[in-house]
Design a protein around this motif. Structure first.
Motif, PDB file in Angstrom:
ATOM      1  N   CYS A 219     -31.884 101.701  81.145  1.00  0.00           N
ATOM      2  CA  CYS A 219     -31.394 101.143  82.415  1.00  0.00           C
ATOM      3  C   CYS A 219     -30.156 101.899  82.900  1.00  0.00           C
ATOM      4  CB  CYS A 219     -31.082  99.655  82.243  1.00  0.00           C
ATOM      5  SG  CYS A 219     -32.559  98.634  82.031  1.00  0.00           S
ATOM      6  N   LEU A 223     -29.915 103.837  86.445  1.00  0.00           N
ATOM      7  CA  LEU A 223     -28.848 103.569  87.409  1.00  0.00           C
ATOM      8  C   LEU A 223     -28.080 104.850  87.751  1.00  0.00           C
ATOM      9  CD1 LEU A 223     -27.479 100.155  86.101  1.00  0.00           C
ATOM     10  CD2 LEU A 223     -28.766 100.551  88.203  1.00  0.00           C
ATOM     11  N   GLY A 227     -27.847 106.320  91.372  1.00  0.00           N
ATOM     12  CA  GLY A 227     -26.533 106.564  91.954  1.00  0.00           C
ATOM     13  C   GLY A 227     -26.381 107.998  92.446  1.00  0.00           C
ATOM     14  N   ALA A 343     -31.710  99.904  92.621  1.00  0.00           N
ATOM     15  CA  ALA A 343     -30.739  99.463  91.617  1.00  0.00           C
ATOM     16  C   ALA A 343     -30.988  98.006  91.227  1.00  0.00           C
ATOM     17  CB  ALA A 343     -29.319  99.640  92.149  1.00  0.00           C
ATOM     18  N   VAL A 346     -33.828  97.797  88.839  1.00  0.00           N
ATOM     19  CA  VAL A 346     -33.433  98.096  87.463  1.00  0.00           C
ATOM     20  C   VAL A 346     -32.844  96.854  86.794  1.00  0.00           C
ATOM     21  CG1 VAL A 346     -31.870  99.468  86.021  1.00  0.00           C
ATOM     22  CG2 VAL A 346     -33.075 100.539  87.929  1.00  0.00           C
TER      23      VAL A 346
END
Length: 386
Positions: A219, A223, A227, A343, A346
């Motif tokens: 995870c 992320l 990002g 996001a 996730v």
């Protein structure tokens, strides 16, 4: 729906004709008579589905291989009262109790007969016992395998095969604790994070802890990837040229039934909502090469949507195949709109993954149950219900 009556074990001296103390050969012969092929797990365990009840048999590994334990994770009742609820509910179903229920700091169906040196020394907290242990009713030979405060399996043994050492009696405080609605989270919060200074030997990690670690890193990696993509998207639109366009016309189109505010790459595959509409604006503009183009944008793309045909509006242009065009408002928030839903996905993946890892013991049991061939014959002689 099953036609079988509930499996009531009160006052029984056998389960579907299988009795503690039978030899492995006798159990195997009985299964063959019922047209059932069992599944062997090592030298001492055999599992089979009998009259829609999944039963595991544990035998001595030497001599005649005497049957020492039977267990099931199916639905069992005691005088019509279910035993598959919380610890307190199960004990209430079994009352009146002639003897105080006793704890074994061990899972009686994962490792039913551990060597003396393998038995944890204790003392044990209430939380440790409720997380995963076994409650025995010595006078009945019944064991309730407890996992996170609830009964996961029912085991049955003769008195001589009960644990030689118990971890203590079941207390009223433990029974009340099992009824907490947030028990799963509470027990997880009580898991020791550091090795005690008095005991420098680290406790071996359970397989689930490694899966938790893997899930966390997966995870975090996702992320970080999202990002990075979002940052590049923000830079792209911040450096994109703003072009002058002209409002042509407006039309109402259906909103999407799901994820209407999600990324366009996802939203375009969602079904339309016939009850809700959104305004779409047709804009004419010239690209940086001077060629005339048109684009359709929704009202949220603009700080102030145009109203009169011919009205001048600004659009933000990113070259590509095909090129991408957004209104000033959406261009400013493009990275957030496009990547924040990923996001959030996730986060959902993490929650679902943690839930699945917590239920791995049960999932493994279900998998084993699916592998074991089912009986094609039904035992019409049901002595256990007489």
């Amino acid at each position: 729906m099953s036609d079988q009556p509930p499996f009531d074990i009160a006052h029984l001296d056998n389960w579907f004709g299988f009795r503690l103390g039978m030899t492995r050969a006798e159990v195997t012969d009985k299964l063959q008579q019922l047209g059932i092929t069992g599944k062997t797990y090592g030298d001492g365990q055999l599992s089979a589905e009998v009259s829609e009840q999944y039963i595991s048999f544990w035998f001595e590994v030497e001599g005649a291989q005497r049957l020492r334990q039977m267990a099931t994770d199916g639905t069992i009742v005691w005088q019509g009262r279910p035993l598959d609820g919380l610890l307190d509910e199960a004990l209430r179903s079994l009352e009146p109790l002639a003897q105080t229920p006793m704890w074994e700091a061990n899972d009686a169906t994962e490792e039913p007969f551990p060597e003396p040196g393998d038995v944890p020394a204790g003392p044990f907290t209430d939380e440790q016992l409720l997380e995963n242990a076994t409650v025995w009713l010595p006078d009945r030979g019944l064991g309730l395998v407890i996992w996170q405060g609830g009964v996961m399996d029912i085991a049955w043994r003769e008195t001589r095969d009960l644990p030689a050492k118990f971890a203590g009696p079941v207390t009223e405080a433990q029974r009340q604790l099992s009824k907490r609605p947030d028990l799963e989270d509470y027990l997880r919060s009580k898991v020791p994070q550091n090795t005690s200074a008095a005991d420098p030997t680290p406790t071996p990690k359970a397989p689930g802890s490694y899966l938790n670690t893997i899930l966390v890193w997966v995870c975090i990696g996702l992320l970080a990837f999202i990002g990075r993509k979002g940052f590049k998207e923000m830079q792209l639109w911040n450096g994109a040229p703003t072009l002058e366009g002209q409002f042509i016309s407006m039309e109402d189109v259906p909103r999407k039934k799901y994820l209407d505010l999600g990324p366009e790459s996802v939203r375009r595959h969602m079904p339309d909502d016939p009850t809700q509409r959104r305004e779409m604006y047709h804009i004419a503009y010239r690209d940086p090469t001077g060629r005339p183009q048109t684009v359709t944008l929704e009202g949220a793309e603009f700080y102030v949507p145009p109203r009169e045909a011919g009205e001048k509006v600004d659009v933000v242009y990113v070259d590509g195949d095909p090129p991408r065009v957004k209104g000033p408002s959406r261009a400013r928030n493009a990275a957030f709109v496009e990547y924040m839903p990923w996001a959030m996905a996730v986060g959902v993946l993490y929650i679902v993954g943690m839930f699945a890892i917590d239920f791995l013991p049960r999932l493994f049991r279900f998998a084993a149950r699916a592998i074991v061939p089912k009986s094609t014959n039904v035992d019409l002689d049901r002595p256990e219900l007489r």
